[in-house]
Structures are given as C-alpha cells and as structure tokens.
Write an enzyme that holds these catalytic residues in place. Structure first.
Site, PDB file in Angstrom:
ATOM      1  N   THR A  18      -5.761   4.035 -11.651  1.00  0.00           N
ATOM      2  CA  THR A  18      -7.134   4.016 -11.858  1.00  0.00           C
ATOM      3  C   THR A  18      -7.455   5.151 -12.782  1.00  0.00           C
ATOM      4  O   THR A  18      -6.634   6.285 -12.944  1.00  0.00           O
ATOM      5  CB  THR A  18      -7.887   4.297 -10.712  1.00  0.00           C
ATOM      6  N   LYS A  40       0.973  -1.249  -0.023  1.00  0.00           N
ATOM      7  CA  LYS A  40      -0.111  -0.080  -0.016  1.00  0.00           C
ATOM      8  C   LYS A  40       0.911   1.268   0.136  1.00  0.00           C
ATOM      9  O   LYS A  40       1.923   1.128   0.465  1.00  0.00           O
ATOM     10  CB  LYS A  40      -0.813   0.103   1.303  1.00  0.00           C
ATOM     11  N   ASN A  62       4.282   6.778  -7.084  1.00  0.00           N
ATOM     12  CA  ASN A  62       2.846   7.173  -7.280  1.00  0.00           C
ATOM     13  C   ASN A  62       2.773   8.722  -7.555  1.00  0.00           C
ATOM     14  O   ASN A  62       2.919   9.424  -6.639  1.00  0.00           O
ATOM     15  CB  ASN A  62       1.935   6.781  -5.834  1.00  0.00           C
ATOM     16  N   ILE A  84     -10.143   6.426  -1.385  1.00  0.00           N
ATOM     17  CA  ILE A  84      -9.733   5.900  -0.197  1.00  0.00           C
ATOM     18  C   ILE A  84      -8.868   7.133   0.439  1.00  0.00           C
ATOM     19  O   ILE A  84      -8.774   7.303   1.554  1.00  0.00           O
ATOM     20  CB  ILE A  84      -8.678   4.639  -0.158  1.00  0.00           C
ATOM     21  N   GLY A  85      -8.180   7.766  -0.423  1.00  0.00           N
ATOM     22  CA  GLY A  85      -7.314   9.073  -0.116  1.00  0.00           C
ATOM     23  C   GLY A  85      -6.178   8.466   0.505  1.00  0.00           C
ATOM     24  O   GLY A  85      -5.600   9.371   1.428  1.00  0.00           O
ATOM     25  N   LEU A  86      -5.502   7.380   0.053  1.00  0.00           N
ATOM     26  CA  LEU A  86      -4.104   7.136   0.412  1.00  0.00           C
ATOM     27  C   LEU A  86      -4.192   7.262   2.118  1.00  0.00           C
ATOM     28  O   LEU A  86      -2.956   7.468   2.390  1.00  0.00           O
ATOM     29  CB  LEU A  86      -2.980   7.994  -0.082  1.00  0.00           C
ATOM     30  N   CYS A 107      -0.825  12.153  -7.973  1.00  0.00           N
ATOM     31  CA  CYS A 107      -1.355  13.052  -6.676  1.00  0.00           C
ATOM     32  C   CYS A 107      -1.179  14.478  -6.954  1.00  0.00           C
ATOM     33  O   CYS A 107      -0.215  14.790  -7.857  1.00  0.00           O
ATOM     34  CB  CYS A 107      -0.485  12.586  -5.572  1.00  0.00           C
ATOM     35  N   ILE A 153      -1.760   0.600 -15.729  1.00  0.00           N
ATOM     36  CA  ILE A 153      -2.083   1.999 -15.345  1.00  0.00           C
ATOM     37  C   ILE A 153      -2.462   2.099 -14.044  1.00  0.00           C
ATOM     38  O   ILE A 153      -3.173   1.135 -13.326  1.00  0.00           O
ATOM     39  CB  ILE A 153      -3.457   2.428 -16.375  1.00  0.00           C
ATOM     40  N   GLY A 168     -10.582  -2.461 -11.810  1.00  0.00           N
ATOM     41  CA  GLY A 168     -11.544  -3.680 -12.323  1.00  0.00           C
ATOM     42  C   GLY A 168     -11.417  -4.144 -13.521  1.00  0.00           C
ATOM     43  O   GLY A 168     -10.879  -3.110 -14.432  1.00  0.00           O
TER      44      GLY A 168
END
Lengths: 266, 303
Positions: B193, B44, B126, B70-72, B129, B191, B217
């Site tokens: 999301t 994560k 990541n 979720i906002g990390l 952001c 990729i 998904g």
C-alpha cells in the site's frame, strides 16, 4: 454445482418510508430472493445481515454496504431498510427496479430466541430493521415487548407492521429532555428482564452502551447488534473488530454482529 | 490458450493469486468460490506470536480506494499452520505464507518454521514494517536492511522459494528491487500500500485511529503499473504485479508491463467472488485481444 454465497440479483422495488425532505430520506429496498432452494437463505435468522453493492457503484464507492436483513422470503424478496447518510446510501436511493446488485449473505450470527422467556427488544432509529422479522417469528411463542426510540417521524420506520403483532411502543426524541426521559424509561424497563429475560438491542453506539450498562447494573446482560464500518463483511479484512474480553479483537461481521454486552468492551 | 505460469519453481494454473491481507486465511472465501481454481493463495501476514493489531477505526473508504491501518492483526504462524492450513487445498493450489517480523533474526525463525510445513509452497516477505532494533526505520525503505532480511529468510527457507514484497513508499523502487535480488530473492511482488491519510474537516479528527494508513484499491493502479514497469527493467527475477487489479483487463495490463503473475487485493472487498470471476474471464479476454502465450505477451509493451 458450487453454491456461491455472492449473487447478482435485481432490484424488485425501492419504497420510500416517510415524507422525506428535512426529516431524512428513508427507504426499504427489496431485492430478488435467491430462492427457497438456496439453503443458506432458507435458514436465515433475524440479526443476520447482508452486504449489498449495486453495479452502479462502479469503482467508487468501492466497498459494499452492510445492512440488517429486515425480512427475506419469496413473497417480499430480501428486504433492508436504510437512511441516506452518505455516498453509498445516496446511490442505493437512486436504484430502480431491474437494476443489478451484488449481494452476499446471509452473514454473521443472529439474535437469540428463547421461546417462553420474556423478551425485550430495544431499537434505536434504523436499528429497528432486524426486529421486523423477529417480531413476526416470535410474537406468538414469546412474551415480546419492543421499545423504540427515534428522532424522525414514526412513518420513516417499519413500525406500524410490528405494532400489529406485538406490544410495541415508540418514543420520539425532539429535544434533550426527551432523550433523558427515554434513558430513564430504559432504566425502568431493563431491570424487569434481568436476569431471567432476554434483552436484544440494535441501534447507535451510545444507545447500545446505555443498554449494556443498565443491564449489567441490574445483574443481567443484553445482546447488542454492532454496526462497525466494514469492508469485506466476511471476516477477511479485520477492519470492523470489537474488543472481546476473552478473545481480544474479533471481527464484528464474522463473529457478530450480535454480542453479549458483558463479553465486549464498547 | 494455456493459462499456466511458472516462476521460482512454482507452477500456477493461471496467473491470478490473492494478495495478503485481503483474503483472510483463505477459508473465509470458501463460500464464494472453489479455492483450487485460483493460481495461488497468499494468506494474511503471519508473525511468530499472535498480534492484536491497531485500535479502531482501522479502515476508511477513499475515492476508488481505501485506507487501512489494521496493524497486522493475526493469529500467529503456529495457529495458522495447525488450524487453517489443513482446510486449504494446498496439494492442488500453492499456498504462499506472508510473513512479518520486527527484527532480521525473527524473520529467519519465522521463515524456518513456515518453510518446513509441507502445505506452504513459498514465502512472501513483508518488509514494509519498522525495524525495532534500528530506530524504527522500515526495512523496506533501506536497501541495506531489505537485503539483510532477504538473506535472513533465504538462509532459513530451505528449498522453498522466497518472494519479497516491496513498498512503493521509497524514492527509487528499482534500487530496492536490485538490492533484494542481489540478496538472493527468488521473486518480487509489488506494490504494497501507499502511505496515506484521510481526515474529517468537521470533527477535526483523523479517519483512522493510527492517523496514517495504507492506500489500496483501483486508485493506486497507475502507481503500481509504473513501479512494476520500472522494476521489471531493473531485475531479472520474476515480478508479481499488485495494486488496484479489479478486472481481467487489469491483469493483462500488469503482464504487459512485465509481471509474470498478479495478486488481486482490495478488489476482493468489492465482491468476495471477484478473484474467481477473473480466473473465469481471463481466457476469453486473451482470445479477444489475440494474446496466445504468456511468454510473448509478457513485457511486450510498445514503449
């Protein structure tokens, strides 16, 4: 051999509860019991839940569905009770004996049990499910009382079986006045178990909020079983968190689903 | 067939990794499979300080997919290193730390801390952001900013490989890939999301408290395949394919369009043992389809 807590099991039976139709579609689903040799299932406790995902979901709906374990043993299988409310439960209602289902569990913590302590069980609607086994296990050892609020007819729920074992009372809500009367009843009953008794609740969020508030006002607290929407059920996705006063957002699936009412903000 | 894949100095027993944000810190999945059987673990997203994440609701199911905001939320890099990493089989299976920051310097500090941990095999950056110092534009949507972050991480990562995770929410993902490659990235993963929304016509409310979320998904697999295909033709560094992978055949599809390895993401929510099952199923599928070496199959799409 590695013991995978996710297993492919088959449907033993699907039993309709109640008459269905306009009253809503209620079912009890029984899946194969993974076996007494599976120590996790041999040790499960009421309040824990299971993730269920039938093979018939394909890729849509995508996620499994969490349900309180109503009972789980060799004789009955792993049983959950549900009401059809959306795409997932509609597909569950179409299952037939022999269909394959992925099941992972038992998951989460469980309700407290204090032998000898006066124990009040408060259930709203299908939230009665985890109390079926609770009543079976603890009715002889504890001074148990169950207060059940519901809208659809009583035979939509596994109530009769519980009433045979402990002091169970059902209150049906058919109009707003019934709801006020039920809340008033909770206001009378809950203080009788504060601060020394044990109060356990499962049901819709407004019901849980009311229980937590009334217990707090009476100088006590209650254990509330939350049912936030979940994706993984195992504490990985962080999609189901609730606000814990000390620890911040906690996964309901992994750190709950049962929390003390005075420790969280609902 | 030999399932081993090597890239950017890492050697994986098989090409199946887990995607950040869908596999917790790894420990959550120990009840469902032996972590050592996975090609690599990507945990994560970690920030320097713990993050609370977004308000609830944070997830919504969509056709063959899900939206999340979720906002990390995460426990912070130090807590991960001290409390989670020691439980992972890092000496056998590469553990890749995904990192997240809101400023280039912060990315560098985080990279330095994580890179010095013996249990961290590589870094995944990541860049999807907001850059707080430049008005909130996403690092990953501006080639210049993406390059700057890549350089900041690379400079502080020592000998540890740096993989940059690309967002598909751009006009030209190949452009982004080239910028990040030129800035020194050792590999790319894509990729992340797709930006999306779900709303309720009856209550007139968004289904996510954050209103906008990230779609993942099986629903996004065609977009992911297209992106991987375009990026593989634009760069020479290894590409890790991510997006909707839920079967062994999906794994092969990504390798066919050029990916060196893949990450299984949202499918870990379909069932928690899914990544392990794909590891089991892949050799038989390769045999059935006549795939006998990754080097000959990778990028062999007849297009």
């Amino acid at each position: 051999m590695f013991a995978n807590a996710c297993q492919d099991v088959t449907v033993r039976r699907l039993t309709r509860l109640g008459a269905g139709g306009a009253q809503g579609d209620f079912f009890e689903l029984a899946l194969d019991f993974p076996g007494a040799g599976d120590t996790a299932w041999a040790r499960w406790r009421p309040g824990q839940f299971v993730m269920i995902r039938p093979e018939s979901f394909g890729l849509d709906p995508l996620m499994g569905r969490p349900f309180s374990i109503a009972r789980a043993d060799e004789e009955h299988g792993v049983c959950v009770c549900f009401q059809v409310v959306g795409r997932g439960t509609a597909k569950l209602a179409a299952l037939e004996p022999g269909d394959r289902v992925a099941m992972w569990g038992p998951l989460g913590n469980a309700f407290a049990a204090r032998p000898g302590a006066p124990t009040l069980l408060l259930a709203g609607g299908i939230g009665i499910a985890p109390f079926l086994e609770y009543v079976k296990r603890h009715s002889s050892a504890a001074d148990l009382r169950l207060v059940f609020g519901h809208r659809p007819p009583l035979d939509c729920y596994p109530f009769a079986e519980m009433a045979a074992l402990a002091a169970c009372e059902a209150h049906r809500e058919t109009c707003p006045e019934d709801l006020h009367a039920f809340i008033a009843l909770l206001g009378e009953v809950i203080p009788q178990y504060c601060p020394d008794g044990l109060i356990l609740a499962c049901g819709p969020l407004p019901f849980l909020r009311t229980v937590g508030r009334l217990a707090g006002e009476a100088g006590g607290r209650a254990q509330l079983s939350l049912e936030n929407r979940m994706a993984c059920g195992i504490g990985a996705c962080l999609g189901c968190v609730t606000e814990h006063k000390e620890h911040g957002p906690l996964s309901v699936c992994a750190r709950g689903p049962v929390f003390w009412s005075d420790e969280i903000t609902l | 067939m030999d399932m081993t894949v090597s890239f950017a100095g890492l050697t994986l027993d098989n090409p199946i990794m887990t995607a950040s944000g869908t596999f917790g810190y790894g420990v959550e999945y120990m009840r469902f499979g032996d972590l050592e059987r996975l090609g690599a673990l990507v945990v994560k997203g970690l920030s320097l300080a713990p993050r609370r994440g977004n308000p609830m609701p944070r997830i919504a199911e969509t056709p063959a997919g899900m939206l999340n905001a979720i906002g990390l939320q995460n426990i912070g890099a130090r807590e991960f290193v001290e409390k989670r990493l020691p439980s992972l089989p890092w000496s056998r299976t590469p553990v890749i730390a995904n990192l997240y920051a809101c400023a280039a310097e912060e990315f560098g500090d985080l990279a330095a801390y994580l890179a010095e941990q013996p249990g961290v095999a590589a870094l995944e950056v990541n860049i999807s952001c907001p850059n707080v110092s430049e008005g909130g534009i996403l690092f990953g949507q501006d080639p210049r900013l993406a390059a700057r972050v890549t350089e900041a991480v690379k400079r502080r990562a020592g000998a540890k490989p740096v993989m940059v995770k690309l967002t598909p929410n751009v006009t030209d993902i190949a452009d982004m890939a080239r910028a990040v490659q030129d800035a020194g990235a050792d590999a790319l993963s894509l990729i992340n999301t797709l930006s999306g929304m779900a709303v309720d016509a009856r209550t007139r409310r968004p289904r996510l408290a954050n209103v906008i979320g990230g779609l993942s998904g099986p629903a996004i697999k065609p977009v992911a395949l297209r992106c991987v295909w375009q990026v593989c033709r634009a760069v020479s560094i290894p590409v890790i394919g991510i997006g909707g992978i839920a079967s062994a055949e999906d794994v092969l599809e990504f390798i066919l369009v050029g990916a060196t390895a893949v990450q299984v993401g949202t499918a870990n929510f379909i069932r928690p043992d899914l990544a392990f099952r794909l590891v089991d199923e892949l050799p038989a599928l390769c045999a059935a389809l006549g795939v006998d070496s990754w080097d000959t199959y990778r990028g062999s799409l007849k297009a």
